[in-house]
Design an enzyme around this catalytic site. Structure first.
Site, PDB file in Angstrom:
ATOM      1  N   GLY A 114       0.838  -1.304   0.152  1.00 22.27           N
ATOM      2  CA  GLY A 114       0.143   0.144  -0.058  1.00 22.27           C
ATOM      3  C   GLY A 114       0.867   1.369  -0.096  1.00 22.27           C
ATOM      4  N   ALA A 115       2.030   1.424  -0.468  1.00 23.90           N
ATOM      5  CA  ALA A 115       2.950   2.533  -0.124  1.00 23.90           C
ATOM      6  C   ALA A 115       3.150   2.897  -1.555  1.00 23.90           C
ATOM      7  CB  ALA A 115       4.282   1.643   0.412  1.00 23.90           C
ATOM      8  N   GLY A 116       2.517   2.730  -2.668  1.00 24.76           N
ATOM      9  CA  GLY A 116       2.626   3.568  -3.994  1.00 24.76           C
ATOM     10  C   GLY A 116       3.663   2.726  -4.872  1.00 24.76           C
ATOM     11  N   LEU A 117       4.073   1.731  -4.417  1.00 25.09           N
ATOM     12  CA  LEU A 117       4.984   0.923  -5.157  1.00 25.09           C
ATOM     13  C   LEU A 117       4.535  -0.360  -6.045  1.00 25.09           C
ATOM     14  CD1 LEU A 117       8.138   0.815  -3.236  1.00 25.09           C
ATOM     15  CD2 LEU A 117       7.463   2.655  -4.854  1.00 25.09           C
ATOM     16  N   GLY A 118       3.288  -0.378  -6.192  1.00 29.84           N
ATOM     17  CA  GLY A 118       2.659  -1.368  -6.915  1.00 29.84           C
ATOM     18  C   GLY A 118       2.719  -2.884  -6.411  1.00 29.84           C
ATOM     19  N   SER A 119       2.660  -3.095  -4.956  1.00 29.06           N
ATOM     20  CA  SER A 119       2.825  -4.445  -4.247  1.00 29.06           C
ATOM     21  C   SER A 119       1.643  -5.457  -4.871  1.00 29.06           C
ATOM     22  CB  SER A 119       2.809  -4.200  -2.711  1.00 29.06           C
ATOM     23  OG  SER A 119       1.632  -3.552  -2.524  1.00 29.06           O
ATOM     24  N   SER A 120       0.619  -4.745  -4.908  1.00 25.42           N
ATOM     25  CA  SER A 120      -0.586  -5.765  -5.166  1.00 25.42           C
ATOM     26  C   SER A 120      -0.367  -6.050  -6.715  1.00 25.42           C
ATOM     27  CB  SER A 120      -1.967  -4.903  -5.189  1.00 25.42           C
ATOM     28  OG  SER A 120      -2.123  -3.946  -5.951  1.00 25.42           O
ATOM     29  N   ALA A 121      -0.162  -5.274  -7.642  1.00 21.21           N
ATOM     30  CA  ALA A 121       0.015  -5.392  -9.153  1.00 21.21           C
ATOM     31  C   ALA A 121       1.018  -6.589  -9.264  1.00 21.21           C
ATOM     32  CB  ALA A 121      -0.064  -4.389  -9.855  1.00 21.21           C
ATOM     33  N   ASP A 164      -0.403  -0.076 -13.267  1.00 27.34           N
ATOM     34  CA  ASP A 164       0.386  -0.874 -12.468  1.00 27.34           C
ATOM     35  C   ASP A 164       0.526  -2.236 -12.973  1.00 27.34           C
ATOM     36  OD1 ASP A 164       0.036   1.353 -10.902  1.00 27.34           O
ATOM     37  OD2 ASP A 164      -0.207   0.264  -8.976  1.00 27.34           O
TER      38      ASP A 164
END
Length: 351
Positions: A114-121, A164
């Site tokens: 959730g930090a804006g680095l595309g973890s979920s994608a 993403d």
């Protein structure tokens, strides 16, 4: 066992505006999520989350993860850990025409949630690739990107962008405008990332921008101006030689566009005190440019600086939990070699 990994990303320009059909330019970075998948003889899905910014835990489902497990973990953390895996499993089953396939899945990630680095994608892209390969089906990166987008669209209730997932699947720098997704050439940019240890509420932040845009013409104009910045930045990248080190003139102009973009995002209310502090610390340390990346509200900033000065300054900035350099990931989703110990264990279990 099949193991796949996919990179995270930073936005050079365009977050939030991309939701309204404006272009965006995200870049894949060498922070990866790795998903290991072993097919089962039943329809169960067993997920082991080792380091998704959570205390590691294992949950098992029968058939579908739509029935949430009874585990001693707060519900939002369960959703964060397995919601995207659930959608990836559905996509893999569909691609392989195997609706009852079961899997043992292990997720490891060097990308903060959730930090804006595309973890979920990255988790979804790697998960779809590993699960389909485990079922004997090999998808192209573009097919994986499309299925990963469908998965995120479902989980995010229709608020997902293709940016993403396309960036994570393809690697490098990409341009996304609506459904038009393409890779673009970019030199090896000297990214420095600062992380405040938090995470913004993406849904609330997107909704806040939408409300502003509907209420005020100048807010809609701000979103359009972000799109204009993206187009200028895209032209700048197109004129650069991807095989040459970027020079001072190029980085100065690129950083200036990033600074403009951050100012507009701040005006739209999606920045935060910690993000602004890191941005200003990076600029004062001599970075060419710095801005938040992702939905905002907390999480990460990205700066451009080939020297160690910005990273050093960020580590001494109040509110910055971590700072690190991240190279442009020229390769997107890829197959990894399973760890020898896990291969041996898997062979023993099959015997």
């Amino acid at each position: 066992m099949t193991v796949s990994s996919a990179p995270g990303k930073v936005y050079l320009f365009g977050e939030h505006a991309v939701v309204y059909g404006e272009p965006a330019v995200p870049c894949a970075v060498e922070r990866r999520a790795t998903v290991s998948v072993t097919a089962r003889d039943d329809d169960h899905v067993r997920v082991r989350a080792e380091d998704l910014s959570l205390n590691g835990f294992t949950v098992e489902y029968s058939g579908s993860t739509s029935d949430r497990p009874d585990v001693d973990v707060p519900a939002p953390l369960v959703e964060a850990a397995v919601g995207y895996i659930d959608a990836a499993v559905d996509q893999a089953r569909d691609a392989a025409d195997a609706p009852n396939a079961g899997f043992d899945i292990t997720v490891q990630s060097a990308i903060p949630l959730g930090a804006g680095l595309g973890s979920s994608a990255a988790v979804v892209v790697a998960g779809i690739d590993a699960a389909t390969r485990e079922l004997g089906v090999e998808l192209s990166p573009r097919e994986i990107a499309d299925r990963a987008y469908q998965a995120e669209y479902e989980v995010q209730d229709g608020q997902a962008s293709r940016a993403d997932t396309f960036c994570s699947a393809m690697g490098g720098a990409v341009r996304v405008e609506g459904d038009d997704c393409r890779t673009i050439d970019a030199p090896a940019l000297p990214f420095v990332i600062g992380f405040d240890g938090g995470a913004g509420d993406t849904g609330a932040l997107v909704a806040g921008v939408r409300d502003l845009r509907e209420q005020y013409d100048f807010a809609a104009d701000t979103v359009s101006t972000i799109g204009d910045i993206v187009r200028r930045g895209e032209t700048l990248l197109a004129d650069a030689d991807p095989d040459e080190e970027p020079d001072d003139e190029f980085l100065t102009e690129l950083g200036g566009f990033m600074n403009f973009n951050h100012g507009l995002l701040e005006a739209l209310g999606v920045s935060s005190r910690s993000l602004d502090s890191m941005v200003w610390s990076a600029r004062e340390a001599g970075s060419y440019g710095a801005k938040l990346t992702g939905a905002g509200g907390g999480g990460c900033i990205v700066a451009i600086d080939p020297t160690p000065e910005t990273m050093t300054a960020l580590r001494f900035t109040p509110g910055c939990e971590d700072a690190f350099r991240a190279e442009l990931a020229t390769e997107g989703v890829r197959v990894e070699e399973p760890p020898a110990a896990e291969e041996s264990q898997s062979a023993e279990e099959s015997a």
